[in-house]
Design an enzyme around this catalytic site. Structure first.
Site, PDB file in Angstrom:
ATOM      1  N   GLY A  45      20.549   5.537  67.257  1.00 44.73           N
ATOM      2  CA  GLY A  45      21.496   4.551  67.046  1.00 44.73           C
ATOM      3  C   GLY A  45      23.001   4.983  67.170  1.00 44.73           C
ATOM      4  CD  GLU A  99      21.490   8.103  60.280  1.00 45.54           C
ATOM      5  OE1 GLU A  99      21.672   7.381  61.362  1.00 45.54           O
ATOM      6  OE2 GLU A  99      20.260   8.198  59.519  1.00 45.54           O
ATOM      7  CG  ASP A 100      22.846   4.055  63.215  1.00 46.64           C
ATOM      8  OD1 ASP A 100      22.442   4.717  62.348  1.00 46.64           O
ATOM      9  OD2 ASP A 100      21.992   3.597  64.161  1.00 46.64           O
ATOM     10  CG  ASP A 103      18.426  -0.086  54.682  1.00 46.26           C
ATOM     11  OD1 ASP A 103      18.763  -0.325  53.814  1.00 46.26           O
ATOM     12  OD2 ASP A 103      17.559  -0.617  55.466  1.00 46.26           O
ATOM     13  CE  LYS A 131      21.264  -2.962  56.758  1.00 47.85           C
ATOM     14  NZ  LYS A 131      19.955  -3.385  57.294  1.00 47.85           N
ATOM     15  CG  PHE A 152      18.598  -6.680  61.128  1.00 49.69           C
ATOM     16  CD1 PHE A 152      17.915  -5.425  60.777  1.00 49.69           C
ATOM     17  CD2 PHE A 152      18.730  -7.146  62.391  1.00 49.69           C
ATOM     18  CE1 PHE A 152      17.614  -4.790  61.983  1.00 49.69           C
ATOM     19  CE2 PHE A 152      18.433  -6.242  63.856  1.00 49.69           C
ATOM     20  CZ  PHE A 152      17.580  -4.943  63.246  1.00 49.69           C
ATOM     21  CB  VAL A 153      24.173  -5.241  61.759  1.00 53.81           C
ATOM     22  CG1 VAL A 153      24.727  -6.041  60.269  1.00 53.81           C
ATOM     23  CG2 VAL A 153      23.966  -3.743  61.166  1.00 53.81           C
ATOM     24  CG  ASP A 159      17.363  -0.824  67.815  1.00 55.11           C
ATOM     25  OD1 ASP A 159      17.471  -0.066  66.857  1.00 55.11           O
ATOM     26  OD2 ASP A 159      16.078  -1.074  68.090  1.00 55.11           O
ATOM     27  NE  ARG A 165      18.752   1.547  71.105  1.00 57.79           N
ATOM     28  CZ  ARG A 165      18.299   1.941  69.779  1.00 57.79           C
ATOM     29  NH1 ARG A 165      19.527   2.186  68.687  1.00 57.79           N
ATOM     30  NH2 ARG A 165      17.146   2.096  69.417  1.00 57.79           N
TER      31      ARG A 165
HETATM   32  P1  IMP Z   1      17.134   4.319  56.195  1.00 56.95           P
HETATM   33  O1  IMP Z   1      16.438   5.803  56.318  1.00 56.95           O
HETATM   34  O2  IMP Z   1      16.451   3.395  55.408  1.00 56.95           O
HETATM   35  O3  IMP Z   1      18.363   4.889  55.646  1.00 56.95           O
HETATM   36  O4  IMP Z   1      17.164   3.767  57.679  1.00 56.95           O
HETATM   37  C1  IMP Z   1      18.163   4.192  58.446  1.00 56.95           C
HETATM   38  C2  IMP Z   1      17.857   3.923  59.953  1.00 56.95           C
HETATM   39  O5  IMP Z   1      17.303   2.475  60.001  1.00 56.95           O
HETATM   40  C3  IMP Z   1      19.240   3.742  60.719  1.00 56.95           C
HETATM   41  O6  IMP Z   1      19.416   5.098  61.380  1.00 56.95           O
HETATM   42  C4  IMP Z   1      18.821   2.660  61.813  1.00 56.95           C
HETATM   43  O7  IMP Z   1      18.225   3.136  62.935  1.00 56.95           O
HETATM   44  C5  IMP Z   1      17.915   1.812  60.806  1.00 56.95           C
HETATM   45  N1  IMP Z   1      18.357   0.548  60.271  1.00 56.95           N
HETATM   46  C6  IMP Z   1      18.590   0.347  59.101  1.00 56.95           C
HETATM   47  N2  IMP Z   1      19.307  -0.953  58.899  1.00 56.95           N
HETATM   48  C7  IMP Z   1      19.454  -1.267  60.319  1.00 56.95           C
HETATM   49  C8  IMP Z   1      20.018  -2.635  60.850  1.00 56.95           C
HETATM   50  O8  IMP Z   1      20.738  -3.310  60.066  1.00 56.95           O
HETATM   51  N3  IMP Z   1      20.205  -2.729  62.045  1.00 56.95           N
HETATM   52  C9  IMP Z   1      19.368  -1.762  63.009  1.00 56.95           C
HETATM   53  N4  IMP Z   1      18.789  -0.757  62.359  1.00 56.95           N
HETATM   54  C10 IMP Z   1      18.951  -0.643  61.149  1.00 56.95           C
END
Ligand code: IMP
Length: 177
Positions: A45, A99-100, A103, A131, A152-153, A159, A165
């Site tokens: 991402g 990081e993109d 969450d 988030k 969700f984005v 993606d 993307r």
């Molecule tokens: P985390 O480990 O829960 O913080 O998730 C992070 C990863 O989940 C990001 O690097 C994204 O690849 C994916 N992700 C989380 N939220 C979204 C979203 O809203 N859209 C797309 N990908 C997401």
């Protein structure tokens, strides 16, 4: 805009992202002005964000794209996640993870802890989006572009099932999908 089965509407324009990337790059450049950080963008991402961010940095830097892999440890009941693709030595380096979106941030937190234990000089995170769950859990992210809720984005590297993307702006699932 329709992607697969979901309708998306514009959430953050390409212009607003551009402006924010410049602001983030200015802060990072100021904080690292006497250093040569090693940037670790996390694939897939963050490839778009990382590419725009590095072009705005005014400090010398190295860049090495990495990926988070998950596998079942033979002696662990839980899923273990780790960084793969690291080709640079981390010893004595100032690391900036790119990081993109953060969450839950749980994997990120573990990666930061691992990198700090590897003889690095410092480890910080720059994320374009953060988030609500990451804020509530106080996941450490030094540089944040936009704080968002739990929508969700997609777009700008993010993606939905592998698609979207390549959009220049960031889009949000319509009708709270
Ligand atoms: P985390 O480990 O829960 O913080 O998730 C992070 C990863 O989940 C990001 O690097 C994204 O690849 C994916 N992700 C989380 N939220 C979204 C979203 O809203 N859209 C797309 N990908 C997401």
């Amino acid at each position: 805009m329709k992607v697969k089965d979901l309708e998306f509407k514009e959430f953050i324009s390409a212009e607003a992202i551009d402006q924010k990337v410049k602001e983030l790059a200015a802060k990072v450049s100021e904080d690292y002005k006497d250093k040569t950080p090693l940037l670790l963008p996390i694939l897939n991402g963050s490839f778009v964000f990382a590419s725009d961010l590095v072009k705005e940095l005014t400090v010398p830097c190295r860049i090495s794209f990495v990926k988070v892999s998950s596998y079942n440890g033979t002696q662990s009941t839980g899923q273990l996640k780790t960084l793969i693709g690291l080709e640079e030595s981390l010893f004595n380096q100032h690391i900036i993870i790119i990081e993109d979106i953060v969450d839950t941030g749980l994997t990120l937190q573990k990666i930061v802890e691992e990198l700090r234990a590897l003889g690095t000089k410092s480890v910080e995170v720059v994320a374009l989006l953060r988030k609500k769950p990451a804020r509530e859990k106080s996941i450490e992210v030094k540089y944040v572009g936009f704080d968002i809720e739990e929508e969700f984005v997609l777009g700008y590297g993010l993606d939905y099932d592998g698609l979207g993307r390549n959009s220049k702006g960031i889009y949000q699932a319509a009708n709270g999908q």
